[in-house]
Design a protein around this motif. Structure first.
Motif, short mmCIF file in Angstrom:
data_model
loop_
_atom_site.label_atom_id
_atom_site.label_comp_id
_atom_site.label_asym_id
_atom_site.label_seq_id
_atom_site.Cartn_x
_atom_site.Cartn_y
_atom_site.Cartn_z
N GLN A 1 0.83 -1.19 0.00
CA GLN A 1 0.00 0.00 0.00
C GLN A 1 0.88 1.26 0.00
N ASN B 1 0.64 1.98 -3.63
CA ASN B 1 -0.74 2.47 -3.53
C ASN B 1 -1.78 1.45 -3.94
N GLN B 2 -1.48 0.20 -3.76
CA GLN B 2 -2.46 -0.85 -4.03
C GLN B 2 -2.08 -2.03 -3.16
N GLN B 3 -2.96 -3.03 -3.09
CA GLN B 3 -2.67 -4.10 -2.14
C GLN B 3 -1.90 -5.24 -2.76
N ARG B 4 -1.11 -4.94 -3.78
CA ARG B 4 -0.27 -5.94 -4.42
C ARG B 4 0.89 -5.17 -5.00
N GLY C 1 -2.23 -13.77 -1.99
CA GLY C 1 -2.41 -15.20 -2.23
C GLY C 1 -1.24 -15.85 -2.94
N HIS D 1 0.04 -19.12 -0.95
CA HIS D 1 -1.09 -20.02 -0.73
C HIS D 1 -0.74 -21.41 -0.18
N GLU E 1 -5.84 2.31 8.08
CA GLU E 1 -6.39 3.05 6.97
C GLU E 1 -7.89 2.84 6.80
N VAL F 1 -11.89 -6.33 0.07
CA VAL F 1 -10.50 -6.44 0.51
C VAL F 1 -9.49 -6.10 -0.59
N GLY F 2 -9.94 -5.98 -1.82
CA GLY F 2 -9.01 -5.64 -2.90
C GLY F 2 -8.43 -4.24 -2.80
N GLY F 3 -9.11 -3.34 -2.07
CA GLY F 3 -8.58 -1.99 -1.92
C GLY F 3 -9.02 -1.08 -3.05
N ASP G 1 -7.35 0.81 -4.98
CA ASP G 1 -6.50 0.91 -6.17
C ASP G 1 -6.34 -0.44 -6.86
N ASP G 2 -7.37 -1.25 -6.85
CA ASP G 2 -7.20 -2.61 -7.37
C ASP G 2 -7.23 -2.68 -8.89
N LYS G 3 -7.32 -1.54 -9.55
CA LYS G 3 -7.42 -1.49 -11.00
C LYS G 3 -8.56 -2.37 -11.49
N GLN H 1 -12.02 1.81 3.09
CA GLN H 1 -11.36 0.61 2.58
C GLN H 1 -11.44 -0.51 3.61
N SER H 2 -11.81 -1.67 3.15
CA SER H 2 -11.89 -2.81 4.06
C SER H 2 -10.62 -3.64 3.93
N THR H 3 -10.06 -4.03 5.06
CA THR H 3 -8.88 -4.87 4.99
C THR H 3 -9.19 -6.33 5.30
N ASN I 1 -7.13 -17.88 -6.68
CA ASN I 1 -5.92 -17.26 -6.16
C ASN I 1 -4.73 -18.21 -6.21
#
Lengths: 316, 368
Positions: free
Chosen positions: A114, A118-121, A228, A231, B23, B63-65, B67-69, B97-99, B224
């Motif tokens: 993040q 700025n993203q979760q990956r 993931g 995994h 956040e 949960v993707g946030g 900015d997950d595009k 935003q959910s984590t 995933n």
């Protein structure tokens, strides 16, 4: 033939991270520390490698993934020191410490994603490892098709690590001391070797290897790190360690077998006789066998005797 | 040494706490505004700004946030576009935003207690929590994207994925024909009706171009697992598949990786992306990508439309399907790997679907 060579090659690729992580577990358990944090350490290694790669691929070109996995290994090593400190110096329960590290790893890596991206990956990278035909060797009939075509070089790294580990543990003074720390720590202590130091080294090596393996996993299989990415391969590695009877070559065999059964699941649908068997059965085979193996080994004292036990000098 | 390690541990632990709770807890605003233009949102209806109520809108991400595009980001862009176009003050729109899954109910409740005019929940992950929220706050207007919760105050926006998939099927068949290949493939995440819609549309699109084309279908069984996605792709490409359309989320990353590896070894294979334009993820050298095209879902369009409906006082619970005609699905405006001629052909097929001449069946032939 093409089908067989596909299955073999893909199994070896699938097995690569399992082999390396299980070897890591081997060092740790042989020194007397149960390390169920392998999964979490892999996550950290994968995150670091996958963060380094997209940011530096313009600078280092084709060397980027190699540097990235080394950094992943270093990060894994550092991360594992927490486990070492908590379970050796603070004498905490090793299983709890490992579980904590596993849970922490996902939170912390996604948190840093993040911050950095700025993203979760992580950002997608373009230069991961690329499947390659090994020059010369891939031209050998049959063997070339099975072991040297469309392979990641990282598999050979895993193979080398198996041989090195077997040698270190069986043939060197350091290996003897490490194994003794997990079998009979007071004997190690009585000859003036620090059990604490041996166990720290064992955990550190396990962290380096698991971090390396995490990096390899993400750079060979995906295009970015996500929550993931690993995994459960860390846990599968623990199973491979048990199934491989805490022995480097055993680990190699067990890991390849586990890899094979996963790949076989995917191919079984196309094999006429097996198509009617639900694929999940093949997927479950390794774990069923691991449980059976544990039942058998539990009577025979195969694993390191003092693994998981605190070494308390005062009780000597 | 001991002190240092203790400190480091404490630091790590506190960071993880921030990562878990920090956040998500505060409402974030993105005030920057450029000018109301969007490449992907279409609105042909002229509306007088003054006739619209000045509404407040709250988005809760999964949960993707943000900015997950993908879903979250697309939905937010739709809301932002609405706000820009109709000069809504920046403070009127916001997101939480959910984590983790556990955040959904608190976040949805928070916005409902704030009495937002419209609450937006993108993605099927909200299904259970929305059942509770819609009962607890019966007056709260809610837009739920991509799944259905039956409640009078929820507007469910579904997408006609089979229609979009039909178009990428056309693209795949054109590309394969051009290269003299006869097989294309589909890799799904999990085998259930939602994903089968992708398969069905793709199948029909391919066959519409070339009835003799072979289509190989397989499912990863997981959204995933890049590892299994890669293996499945390797198996398909080995079997002579030329283009793979993936509807497999994170597992699809493995499909893309396998294609990249093969192309770098001189093979000629392609992937079709899903949900968002995945071109950049398939880049292997310079600006060349293995992504032939992508099947997009117009979540931004749906979010925009429903914001407008709400402001017009026309919000009604129920289910709306965003199909090709409503700009709910489609392919990217820019497809560097498709020739102009192919794009033209694809558009012709799109027009036939829009006019109702072609009806795309959401059930694949395998299942019937």
């Amino acid at each position: 033939m093409k089908l067989i060579s596909s299955i073999v090659t893909l199994s070896l690729i699938y097995a690569t991270p399992i082999i390396i992580t299980a070897l890591g577990g081997l060092y740790s358990e042989r020194s007397g520390i149960v390390n169920i944090a392998l999964e979490g350490i892999m996550v950290v290694g994968a995150f670091v490698a996958a963060t380094f790669t997209p940011l530096n691929e313009a600078v280092f070109g084709n060397w980027t993934p190699w540097i990235a996995i080394l950094l992943g290994a270093l990060a894994g090593g550092l991360y594992s020191l927490i486990h070492a400190f908590v379970s050796i110096d603070l004498r905490a329960d090793q299983v709890i410490s490992g579980t904590a590290l596993n849970m922490l790893s996902l939170g912390i890596t996604v948190y840093f994603c993040q911050i950095f991206f700025n993203q979760q990956r992580t950002k997608t990278f373009n230069r991961g490892f690329v499947k390659t035909n090994v020059p010369l060797l891939s031209d050998i009939p049959i063997i070339g098709d099975l072991f040297f075509k469309r392979m990641y070089y990282t598999f050979y790294v895993a193979l080398a690590l198996v041989i090195i580990t077997a040698f270190i543990l069986k043939r060197t003074r350091f290996g003897l001391r490490l194994r003794a720390s997990g079998e009979h720590p007071s004997a190690v202590d009585s000859v003036g070797v620090s059990v604490r130091k041996m166990r720290y080294i064992g955990v550190l090596i396990s962290g380096l290897l698991a971090g390396l393996s995490g990096g390899i996993m993400v750079l060979t299989q995906a295009t970015q790190f996500t929550a993931g990415s690993i995994h459960g391969i860390g846990f599968i590695s623990l199973a491979a360690l048990i199934f491989g009877r805490w022995n480097a070559y055993g680990v190699l065999g067990a890991s390849i077998f586990f890899g094979f059964s996963q790949i076989f699941t995917i191919f079984s649908k196309d094999i006429p006789l097996l198509a009617s068997v639900p694929a999940e059965i093949f997927k479950a085979v390794p774990y069923v066998l691991t449980i059976i193996a544990m039942l058998i080994f539990s009577r025979k004292n195969v694993g390191p005797k003092a693994s998981g036990e605190l070494y308390d000098v005062s009780k000597r | 040494m001991k002190k240092f390690l203790t400190l480091a541990l404490v630091l790590l632990l506190s960071l993880s706490l921030i990562a878990c709770g920090g956040e998500g807890a505060k409402e974030e605003d993105k005030p920057e505004a450029e000018g109301p233009q969007s490449e992907t949102i279409i609105d042909n209806e002229e509306v007088d700004k003054d006739s619209l109520e000045e509404i407040t809108i709250g988005l809760v991400t999964d949960v993707g946030g943000i900015d997950d595009k993908s879903f979250n980001q697309g939905t937010w862009e739709g809301i932002q576009f609405y706000a820009k176009k109709f000069d809504l003050p920046a403070s009127n729109i916001g997101y939480l935003q959910s984590t983790s899954d556990a955040d959904y109910i608190p976040h949805l409740s928070q916005f409902s207690e704030d009495k937002k005019d419209l609450l937006v929940a993108p993605g099927f992950l909200f299904e259970e929590s929305l059942k509770k929220i819609s009962a607890d706050f019966p007056d709260q207007k809610i837009l739920f994207l991509d799944a259905v919760v039956d409640a009078p105050n929820i507007l469910n926006a579904l997408f006609a994925e089979h229609e979009g998939s039909y178009l990428v099927g056309v693209a795949a068949a054109l590309k394969a024909q051009d290269a003299g290949k006869d097989t294309v493939g589909f890799v799904g995440g999990m085998d259930f009706d939602t994903i089968q819609k992708f398969e069905a549309g793709f199948e029909q699109g391919v066959l519409a171009v070339d009835p003799d084309m072979k289509i190989v279908v397989d499912y990863v069984g997981d959204f995933n697992n890049a590892e299994d996605g890669q293996t499945l792709a390797a198996k398909m490409y080995d079997a002579g598949v030329y283009v793979i359309y993936h509807a497999a989320g994170g597992s699809g990353n493995g499909v893309i990786k396998e294609a990249k590896d093969r192309v770098q070894n001189g093979e000629d294979v392609w992937v079709i992306g899903v949900d968002k334009d995945q071109y950049s993820e398939g880049v292997y050298e310079g600006n060349k990508s293995v992504i032939l095209t992508s099947m997009l879902k117009g979540v931004d369009q749906a979010a925009y439309d429903v914001c407008k409906l709400t402001a017009q006082g026309k919000f009604e619970g129920g289910t709306v399907i965003y199909d090709l005609k409503a700009n709910g699905v489609g392919i990217p405006a820019d497809n560097p790997n498709l020739t102009e001629e192919w794009t033209k052909t694809i558009n012709e097929f799109a027009d036939k679907i829009k006019s109702g001449e072609t009806v795309v069946d959401p059930v694949p032939s395998r299942v019937k």
